[in-house]
Design an enzyme around this catalytic site. Structure first.
Site, PDB file in Angstrom:
ATOM      1  CB  CYS A   2      -0.993   0.078   1.161  1.00 37.83           C
ATOM      2  SG  CYS A   2       0.250  -0.020   2.620  1.00 37.83           S
ATOM      3  CG  LEU A  49      -2.152  -3.975  -4.474  1.00 34.08           C
ATOM      4  CD1 LEU A  49      -3.082  -3.541  -5.420  1.00 34.08           C
ATOM      5  CD2 LEU A  49      -0.493  -3.845  -4.945  1.00 34.08           C
ATOM      6  CB  ILE A  51      -0.986  -8.599  -1.080  1.00 36.10           C
ATOM      7  CG1 ILE A  51      -0.736  -7.529  -2.045  1.00 36.10           C
ATOM      8  CG2 ILE A  51      -0.350 -10.020  -1.400  1.00 36.10           C
ATOM      9  CD1 ILE A  51      -0.973  -7.719  -3.642  1.00 36.10           C
ATOM     10  CG  ASN A  73       4.301  -0.083   1.469  1.00 38.07           C
ATOM     11  OD1 ASN A  73       3.924  -0.813   0.756  1.00 38.07           O
ATOM     12  ND2 ASN A  73       5.348   0.650   1.019  1.00 38.07           N
TER      13      ASN A  73
END
Length: 502
Positions: A2, A49, A51, A73
């Site tokens: 992220c 994002l 995952i 992140n």
């Protein structure tokens, strides 16, 4: 994976109105979700994002009573082992990030020392904050100050125009509002070098295979970059042994050597191979986007980022996680100039020097350009266990000469994994292999006169502008970011390395 933003200081909440705009600038890092945590002293923001735990891992993640929370992140590859030792905690998600938070509750500011992965995170603990970055700097983090508040963000663009001066948060460090900045990791000193070749070959094979498998951790599709060079081909070959179906990706201009070799490797190891052939106009059109996302005007870095930009765009159509071959040249003395080094300790020191600068070079390229297309790049060659072993190998065995080519130990360890003509292929720089290396040089030569270049070079001093190509990139960089307080954040290779990172 992220993008994260954190603000800490008295009345930090007065900056809360800026947090959404800061995240907008790095939304490409995490288009799947967005979250915030705001109190008087700390503001956290994250754009995600997804995952791991795609549906349940929304950030920020809070502890059981809500007194602490985290944005992170990256990926924590040993999170399951950590979680197994935290039975007294109640986990609300399957996310690796939550394991970091609960471990922090147990051991405090030393939490980063126990993590195996790539990461940049911020933990809110009442009115205090802890921020940390992974040992080598695979994941980016920047910082700055304004009106008594300290700001942190994944990319420069999130801080530009807000803080007085943007600085890089150093790799292998953590910052606590209670104790300040401190270094928590450095490569161990080598007392006795490993010199037995048979042992080295076995250990390299075992440790690289373990490093690759560790990076399979994902709830979304995974693939490999396959340029046809040694490093990406080895990562692809090792990965393929564990997948029935594996997507590989390569780009280049028409008749580029990379595309030809990549096809050969893909056929040999049996991947589902994808190619994209780009032309001169596409390269020129992509340059502003590359510089914007890369956040650098260093010529070698920009040049090597061009094919990475195209291959990331291609891969994003099929996968969200990608394995890459970065780091091998640094730990195995793979650059051509190493042949000029004759003393073992000088070579060992040079390997450590360029390894310590990777966060401003290849790693910056991999992170920024993959994340520009919302995919996550993972780098098995920079697994800490693998790096520590590789740096313990006798420097003499890494020296290349007329009878022994660079990285011969690595090639020997993986005999049979690749066609011999690829395994023993002479090193080619990434942009050269893609046949795009000289396009921009020719392009800017027609647009910047010699007199204009000299005038601008003198005017911009003490910023070092080494060529017309760099001046062109600098202009793009300046248009996006300005330069006040930013030029020191631009990673430029200082020393003997004159080759492009690959």
């Amino acid at each position: 994976m992220c993008g994260i933003v954190a603000i800490h200081g008295v009345n930090a909440n007065r900056w809360a109105y800026r947090i959404d705009g800061m995240l907008d600038r790095i939304a490409h890092r995490g288009p799947d979700d967005r979250g915030f945590s705001i109190n008087d002293c700390i503001v956290l923001g994250q754009t995600r994002l997804s995952i791991i735990d795609v549906s349940g891992g929304k950030q920020p993640i809070a502890n059981e009573d809500g007194s602490k929370c985290i944005v992170c992140n990256g990926e924590i590859y040993n999170y399951r082992d950590i979680k197994n030792g935290l039975h007294h905690h109640s986990f609300k998600t399957r996310s690796d990030t939550e394991a970091v938070l609960h471990l922090y509750e147990d051991i405090g500011d030393d939490v980063a020392m126990h993590l195996d992965g790539m990461f940049a995170f911020a933990i809110k603990d009442g009115e205090d904050i802890l921020v940390a970055r992974d040992p080598i700097g695979i994941k980016p983090l920047y910082q700055g100050e304004k009106d008594g508040c300290r700001f942190f963000a994944s990319e420069i663009k999130a801080l530009e125009g807000i803080v007085d001066c943007v600085e890089e948060f150093p790799a292998g460090h953590c910052y606590s509002s209670r104790t300040g900045l401190r270094k928590y990791y450095e490569l161990p000193q080598v007392a006795d070098y490993e010199e037995d070749i048979n042992t080295i070959v076995i250990m390299l094979r075992e440790k690289l295979s373990a490093a690759v498998q560790k990076r399979f951790m994902s709830d979304v599709p995974l693939g490999v970059f396959l340029s046809g060079g040694l490093d990406s081909s080895l990562i692809s070959a090792v990965t393929r042994k564990h997948f029935d179906h594996l997507n590989s990706f390569c780009v280049g201009m028409k008749d580029s050597t990379d595309i030809q070799y990549a096809r050969q490797v893909a056929e040999f190891i049996g991947t589902k191979h994808h190619e994209y052939v780009y032309d001169r106009n596409e390269v020129i059109d992509a340059l502003p986007k590359v510089v914007y996302h890369l956040e650098s005007f260093d010529p070698a870095l920009v040049r090597s980022a061009i094919p990475t930009y195209f291959v990331s765009k291609l891969a994003s159509e099929y996968v969200k996680v990608i394995l890459t071959g970065e780091g091998s040249d640094e730990v195995f003395a793979g650059y051509r100039y190493f042949k000029d080094i004759e003393e073992e300790e000088v070579l060992h020191g040079e390997c450590l020097r360029i390894l310590s600068g990777l966060h401003n070079l290849n790693l910056q390229r991999v992170d920024r350009v993959t994340m520009a297309h919302s995919i996550e790049g993972r780098v098995p060659f920079l697994d800490i266990d693998f790096v520590e072993y590789a740096t313990s190998i006798s420097p003499e065995l890494k020296l290349a000469d007329d009878s022994r080519m660079e990285k011969w130990l690595l090639r020997k360890a993986f005999t049979g994994y690749l066609p011999d003509e690829v395994l023993w292929r002479t090193k080619t720089e990434f942009a050269d292999g893609c046949a795009s290396a000289h396009i921009v040089e020719e392009f800017v030569e027609d647009r910047i006169s010699d007199s204009e270049y000299q005038l601008e070079r003198n005017r911009l001093a003490p910023i070092e502008i080494s060529s017309k190509e760099e001046l062109y990139y600098f202009r793009l960089f300046h248009d996006f970011f300005g330069t006040d307080g930013l030029e020191q954040t631009v990673g430029k290779w200082k020393g003997r390395l004159e080759e492009e990172p690959s």
